[in-house]
Design a protein around this motif. Structure first.
Motif, PDB file in Angstrom:
ATOM      1  N   GLY A  73       0.809  -1.213   0.000  1.00  0.00           N
ATOM      2  CA  GLY A  73       0.000   0.000   0.000  1.00  0.00           C
ATOM      3  C   GLY A  73       0.843   1.266   0.000  1.00  0.00           C
ATOM      4  N   PHE A  74       0.310   2.318   0.662  1.00  0.00           N
ATOM      5  CA  PHE A  74       0.934   3.629   0.663  1.00  0.00           C
ATOM      6  C   PHE A  74       1.179   4.089   2.090  1.00  0.00           C
ATOM      7  N   HIS A  75       2.101   5.047   2.193  1.00  0.00           N
ATOM      8  CA  HIS A  75       2.377   5.652   3.500  1.00  0.00           C
ATOM      9  C   HIS A  75       2.498   7.159   3.330  1.00  0.00           C
ATOM     10  N   ASN A  76       1.893   7.894   4.259  1.00  0.00           N
ATOM     11  CA  ASN A  76       1.946   9.351   4.226  1.00  0.00           C
ATOM     12  C   ASN A  76       3.249   9.821   4.847  1.00  0.00           C
ATOM     13  N   LEU A  77       4.047  10.503   4.052  1.00  0.00           N
ATOM     14  CA  LEU A  77       5.361  10.949   4.496  1.00  0.00           C
ATOM     15  C   LEU A  77       5.267  11.986   5.620  1.00  0.00           C
ATOM     16  N   LEU A  78       4.161  12.698   5.682  1.00  0.00           N
ATOM     17  CA  LEU A  78       4.022  13.784   6.657  1.00  0.00           C
ATOM     18  C   LEU A  78       3.468  13.325   7.998  1.00  0.00           C
ATOM     19  N   SER A  79       3.034  12.068   8.081  1.00  0.00           N
ATOM     20  CA  SER A  79       2.446  11.589   9.339  1.00  0.00           C
ATOM     21  C   SER A  79       3.520  10.889  10.182  1.00  0.00           C
ATOM     22  N   VAL A  80       4.406  11.686  10.758  1.00  0.00           N
ATOM     23  CA  VAL A  80       5.451  11.157  11.640  1.00  0.00           C
ATOM     24  C   VAL A  80       4.924  11.180  13.070  1.00  0.00           C
ATOM     25  N   ASN A 184       4.267   5.060  -2.536  1.00  0.00           N
ATOM     26  CA  ASN A 184       3.991   3.650  -2.799  1.00  0.00           C
ATOM     27  C   ASN A 184       5.130   2.802  -2.239  1.00  0.00           C
ATOM     28  N   LEU A 185       4.802   1.859  -1.374  1.00  0.00           N
ATOM     29  CA  LEU A 185       5.817   1.059  -0.696  1.00  0.00           C
ATOM     30  C   LEU A 185       6.177  -0.224  -1.424  1.00  0.00           C
ATOM     31  N   ASN A 186       5.540  -0.514  -2.544  1.00  0.00           N
ATOM     32  CA  ASN A 186       5.671  -1.838  -3.151  1.00  0.00           C
ATOM     33  C   ASN A 186       7.082  -2.129  -3.641  1.00  0.00           C
ATOM     34  N   HIS A 187       7.768  -1.144  -4.251  1.00  0.00           N
ATOM     35  CA  HIS A 187       9.087  -1.398  -4.816  1.00  0.00           C
ATOM     36  C   HIS A 187      10.216  -0.939  -3.906  1.00  0.00           C
ATOM     37  N   LEU A 188       9.909  -0.458  -2.700  1.00  0.00           N
ATOM     38  CA  LEU A 188      10.969  -0.010  -1.794  1.00  0.00           C
ATOM     39  C   LEU A 188      11.842  -1.169  -1.324  1.00  0.00           C
ATOM     40  N   SER A 189      11.238  -2.332  -1.137  1.00  0.00           N
ATOM     41  CA  SER A 189      12.040  -3.486  -0.718  1.00  0.00           C
ATOM     42  C   SER A 189      13.028  -3.889  -1.808  1.00  0.00           C
ATOM     43  N   ALA A 190      12.617  -3.761  -3.072  1.00  0.00           N
ATOM     44  CA  ALA A 190      13.547  -4.053  -4.170  1.00  0.00           C
ATOM     45  C   ALA A 190      14.700  -3.063  -4.185  1.00  0.00           C
ATOM     46  N   LEU A 191      14.417  -1.800  -3.874  1.00  0.00           N
ATOM     47  CA  LEU A 191      15.480  -0.800  -3.821  1.00  0.00           C
ATOM     48  C   LEU A 191      16.431  -1.070  -2.653  1.00  0.00           C
ATOM     49  N   HIS A 192      15.885  -1.482  -1.509  1.00  0.00           N
ATOM     50  CA  HIS A 192      16.745  -1.836  -0.368  1.00  0.00           C
ATOM     51  C   HIS A 192      17.673  -2.995  -0.728  1.00  0.00           C
ATOM     52  N   ARG A 193      17.102  -4.025  -1.361  1.00  0.00           N
ATOM     53  CA  ARG A 193      17.922  -5.175  -1.738  1.00  0.00           C
ATOM     54  C   ARG A 193      18.974  -4.806  -2.775  1.00  0.00           C
ATOM     55  N   ALA A 194      18.594  -4.015  -3.770  1.00  0.00           N
ATOM     56  CA  ALA A 194      19.558  -3.593  -4.785  1.00  0.00           C
ATOM     57  C   ALA A 194      20.665  -2.745  -4.171  1.00  0.00           C
ATOM     58  N   SER A 195      20.308  -1.888  -3.208  1.00  0.00           N
ATOM     59  CA  SER A 195      21.310  -1.058  -2.546  1.00  0.00           C
ATOM     60  C   SER A 195      22.275  -1.916  -1.737  1.00  0.00           C
ATOM     61  N   GLN A 196      21.754  -2.943  -1.069  1.00  0.00           N
ATOM     62  CA  GLN A 196      22.616  -3.831  -0.286  1.00  0.00           C
ATOM     63  C   GLN A 196      23.548  -4.644  -1.176  1.00  0.00           C
ATOM     64  N   GLU A 197      23.105  -4.962  -2.379  1.00  0.00           N
ATOM     65  CA  GLU A 197      23.934  -5.738  -3.299  1.00  0.00           C
ATOM     66  C   GLU A 197      24.958  -4.873  -4.033  1.00  0.00           C
ATOM     67  N   GLY A 198      24.930  -3.571  -3.796  1.00  0.00           N
ATOM     68  CA  GLY A 198      25.907  -2.686  -4.408  1.00  0.00           C
ATOM     69  C   GLY A 198      25.528  -2.161  -5.773  1.00  0.00           C
ATOM     70  N   VAL A 357       0.177  14.835  -2.787  1.00  0.00           N
ATOM     71  CA  VAL A 357       1.186  14.350  -3.726  1.00  0.00           C
ATOM     72  C   VAL A 357       1.225  12.830  -3.614  1.00  0.00           C
ATOM     73  N   ARG A 358       1.382  12.177  -4.742  1.00  0.00           N
ATOM     74  CA  ARG A 358       1.546  10.719  -4.744  1.00  0.00           C
ATOM     75  C   ARG A 358       2.803  10.365  -5.528  1.00  0.00           C
ATOM     76  N   ILE A 359       3.664   9.526  -4.922  1.00  0.00           N
ATOM     77  CA  ILE A 359       4.962   9.181  -5.498  1.00  0.00           C
ATOM     78  C   ILE A 359       5.047   7.676  -5.681  1.00  0.00           C
ATOM     79  N   HIS A 360       5.396   7.267  -6.891  1.00  0.00           N
ATOM     80  CA  HIS A 360       5.608   5.859  -7.225  1.00  0.00           C
ATOM     81  C   HIS A 360       7.064   5.664  -7.621  1.00  0.00           C
ATOM     82  N   LEU A 361       7.778   4.832  -6.880  1.00  0.00           N
ATOM     83  CA  LEU A 361       9.140   4.429  -7.246  1.00  0.00           C
ATOM     84  C   LEU A 361       9.035   3.102  -7.986  1.00  0.00           C
ATOM     85  N   ALA A 362       9.445   3.088  -9.245  1.00  0.00           N
ATOM     86  CA  ALA A 362       9.264   1.907 -10.080  1.00  0.00           C
ATOM     87  C   ALA A 362      10.366   0.887  -9.831  1.00  0.00           C
ATOM     88  N   GLN A 363      10.222  -0.274 -10.465  1.00  0.00           N
ATOM     89  CA  GLN A 363      11.201  -1.342 -10.343  1.00  0.00           C
ATOM     90  C   GLN A 363      12.460  -0.980 -11.126  1.00  0.00           C
TER      91      GLN A 363
END
Length: 800
Positions: A73-80, A184-198, A357-363
């Motif tokens: 799903g989604f997360h509101n960046l301003l709701s800290v 959009n949180l769907n592809h954030l895990s892919a970005l974390h994994r790609a970042s960890q792999e260098g 605002v709505r932000i989608h980080l793609a694969q």
């Protein structure tokens, strides 16, 4: 499509509560009837999956699926709140934003030795020698003196303390500007994994506002990803502000260059920036780049990265398209100073949060895979004049096959710092990457409620509509968008969505309510500013319906031919004895081959970014016609045959013929004889309304082309390109003011696109002179007869 879970993941997809509570009534007479019907953010239990890699160009990247979970799903960046920190208590709730920012991870950014490595770059040495700024083999002090204007750019870094403070300030500032920032949180895990792999990540977005540059680093910092070095195309004069931004990784323009174009004209700047990108990628840094959809500015940075990969300086990078959608796009200033920043901050105290605002980080996908696999074909690219001039002047329909070449997206001047200019195919491949990223980033963008409302008011209810009918159409168009796998940036009750959209668009609307009627009437303001705003907001809906819009304009062109000639040639040749009862009944038969040819010719006139470059124009034209069948506008007419289509033995007496080709668009079925068919327009009353709704989506672009063509004899040529575009823009505004309508054809973007299209068509010739590029009408189109032919060709697609 992804399955939706009822675990609260979509609690932020409804309209922001502060906006709902603080939003004043539009007018005293506006009483939208309370309805219980809701507008779903997804169809049933499924949400559209957006941001996946291209299955044709990068199938290996698509198949990786690095830890993807399509139900986050989604997360509101301003709701800290305090749950995002390690502490609890009433005091923590008041300072939770500062505590959260202090706990986010910041990756190091070493700068030591970067200046020396940049100075030792063969590109920089070549540029210094060519400009006689430093003798070949000279000492390092001489080089440093020559590079002094670029030293602050080379020493751009990311300071941990400054970054945390700036991100905290941006969270507070954006909370005063926007109601919510949904990620959009769907592809954030892919970005974390790609970042960890260098993997080296390059974030690419389509430029809309200066806020884009700040949103992407903020999102990545918020989720403890590596904050990228951000390429900023704005000219910032204040030294203190430049110093702060350069400590959070913002690569600015040099102080001597007023615009990005002026900076790119400097060969030494090109060399230094290419060397800087090389060093940043060697350090493992991420980079954020914005590309202009209109002019392609920003694409030169992608060309530099691809050149480094080709040389072997960088093994590979992963490109991440980013889609950013606004309810109200913030204004952008070309030059930013400290005074303008303070004025803007002062206005925030009197400003209510407006829009979201709505932000989608793609694969992410691999550049090396896209370039070296050979799946992205550029060998069929041809100049636009080779594709369309035979059709326009000589009526040779068969000459329109091929792909339009848009070499102006990456001018040859951007390769001045290279040891040798790349071949045309290599340059076209870099342009294909730019086009692919523009298309991917645009496809990721969600359709916001203001975009949906603008398209309905501009393309369907130009003369006004009641709120009850508008509510019905909002529900219908939302379902159509979701069926096309397009995300929508809203949800909730139908009444709230309509009221929220009308509140944001209120300055551009006329809302009237008679005392005897409970249903108010809503009419778009018939002014230039209002129409341009609605047209800009409606662009996202046009992107979603581009196939249907192209097909509808092709049908409209054939109907115009029927209206002028009584019965078209396709009807005469394919169906005998057809009786035309009247134009309003649409009782005509449309030949598939002619209909596809009209759609194909219109595809070549579309601005860049509407079509994926990996799909052939012929395939897109066929899809456009098929889309009209799917949405119920066209009905395929069965042609009586002597032999059933399934009887292969009697269908062909001789042996089957086979063809071999490496073309990915051909299949085994291509060796068979094509089955030509015909179409008829459905007769239900809603069908013409849907057809005209789709035709109006491209009317602004096509009408600007027509007006520009007919106004060429009004100017004294040759003229500088910038001056000519300004005069064309003024001519479009004057024409619309005389007609008192069609203001959507008067934007600066429409003028720029029209001029660029006429240059590609060969109507305007580019002359390189001392003062820059000058434009003049070609001898072929100095004849009024040829200009009339061009005008008739374009105007056939205009719905009147």
């Amino acid at each position: 499509m992804e399955q939706e879970k009822n675990d609260g993941i979509n609690k932020d997809t409804v309209l922001p509560l502060p906006i709902q509570q603080n939003r004043p009534a539009l007018s005293c007479g506006l009483k939208i009837r309370k309805m219980m019907k809701t507008v779903p953010p997804c169809l049933g239990k499924f949400r559209p999956v957006v941001g996946q890699c291209c299955h044709q160009c990068t199938p290996d990247s698509l198949s990786k699926k690095l830890g993807q979970n399509y139900s986050l799903g989604f997360h509101n960046l301003l709701s800290v709140n305090e749950t995002q920190t390690r502490y609890r208590g009433w005091l923590v709730r008041r300072v939770c934003c500062a505590l959260f920012v202090s706990g986010c991870k910041v990756y190091g950014s070493p700068v030591s030795g970067r200046l020396e490595r940049v100075c030792q770059s063969h590109r920089v040495k070549k540029a210094l020698t060519a400009e006689h700024k430093a003798p070949e083999g000279g000492d390092g002090h001489g080089q440093l003196d020559c590079l002094s204007p670029f030293l602050p750019l080379i020493n751009t870094c990311i300071s941990s303390g400054v970054l945390r403070f700036v991100c905290w300030a941006m969270l507070k500032m954006f909370a005063s500007v926007f109601g919510s920032i949904q990620v959009n949180l769907n592809h954030l895990s892919a970005l974390h994994r790609a970042s960890q792999e260098g993997s080296l990540l390059i974030y690419v977005y389509v430029r809309q506002s200066a806020v884009d540059c700040a949103l992407i680093p903020l999102v990545l910092f918020y989720h403890s990803l590596r904050v990228p070095y951000t390429v900023c195309p704005l000219q910032i004069k204040n030294a203190s502000l430049r110093s702060i931004l350069q400590k959070v990784g913002v690569v600015l323009l040099p102080p001597s260059a007023p615009t990005e174009d002026d900076a790119e004209m400097d060969t030494l700047y090109q060399s230094v920036m290419t060397a800087l990108v090389r060093e940043l990628l060697h350090e493992g840094q991420a980079i954020s780049i914005g590309v202009s959809e209109r002019s392609g500015l920003g694409g030169q940075w992608l060309a530099r990265i691809r050149q480094l990969i080709k040389e072997g300086s960088v093994p590979d990078v992963s490109l991440v398209p980013v889609g950013i959608s606004y309810d109200c796009v913030p204004k952008t200033y070309i030059q930013v100073g400290l005074r303008s920043i303070f004025q803007w901050l002062w206005c925030l105290f009197c400003w209510r949060p407006e829009g979201s605002v709505r932000i989608h980080l793609a694969q992410p996908f691999s550049v090396k895979e896209m370039c070296e696999s050979g799946r992205c074909r550029v060998d069929e690219w041809l100049p636009l004049q080779d594709l369309l001039l035979p059709v326009i002047l000589n009526n040779r329909a068969g000459s329109a096959f091929g792909q339009r070449r848009v070499s102006w997206l990456l001018p040859s001047s951007y390769y001045a710092s290279e040891l040798q200019e790349p071949s045309r195919s290599e340059r076209n491949l870099s342009i294909a990457i730019i086009l692919h990223l523009i298309f991917s980033a645009t496809s990721c963008m969600a359709v916001m409620p203001t975009s949906l409302m603008s398209s309905l008011l501009l393309y369907k209810h130009r003369k006004g509509v009641s709120t009850s009918v508008l509510c019905r159409d909002v529900a219908w168009l939302t379902e159509e968008l979701l069926f096309r796998n397009k995300d929508v940036g809203f949800g909730g009750s139908l009444t709230e969505v309509v009221h929220y959209s009308l509140s944001l668009l209120a300055p551009h609307l006329i809302i009237a309510a008679a005392p005897s009627k409970k249903d108010p009437l809503i009419v778009p303001c018939p002014s230039l500013a209002a129409t341009l705003h609605l047209s800009y907001m409606a662009k996202m809906v046009t992107h979603a319906f581009i196939s249907e819009a192209v097909g509808a304009c092709a049908v409209s062109a054939m109907l115009c031919e029927v209206a002028h000639s009584g019965v078209s040639s396709s009807v005469r040749s394919d169906v005998e004895g057809v009786e035309i009862k009247g134009d309003t009944e649409f009782d005509v038969v449309l030949c598939q081959s002619e209909l596809t040819a009209r759609a194909l010719q219109l595809c070549h006139l579309l601005p860049p970014g509407f079509m994926p470059p990996c799909q052939s124009s012929q395939s897109f034209a066929l899809d456009a016609i098929d889309s009209l069948v799917r949405c119920g506008i066209l009905i395929q007419e069965e042609v009586p045959r002597d032999v059933p289509i399934c009887d292969f033995w009697k269908k062909q007496e001789g042996p089957l013929t086979w063809t071999t080709s490496d073309d990915p668009y051909l299949s085994d079925s291509d060796c068979e004889e094509p089955d030509f068919c015909s179409y008829k327009i459905r007769q239900p009353s809603h069908c013409p309304e849907m057809l005209f709704f789709l035709c109006r989506m491209l009317a602004g672009h096509l009408r600007a082309l027509c007006w520009t063509t007919m106004g060429l004899d009004l100017f004294e040529m040759p003229l500088a390109e910038a001056e000519f575009v300004a005069q064309i823009h003024s001519h479009l505004c004057d024409t619309a003011n005389k007609k008192k309508q069609h203001y959507e054809s008067c934007s600066e973007e429409a003028a720029h696109t029209a001029v660029r299209t006429l240059i590609d068509l060969g109507v305007l010739l580019e002359e390189w002179q001392k003062g820059g590029v000058f434009l003049a009408v070609s001898p072929l189109f100095q004849l009024s007869e040829n200009r009339q032919k061009l005008h008739r060709f374009i105007s056939q697609y205009l719905y009147n």
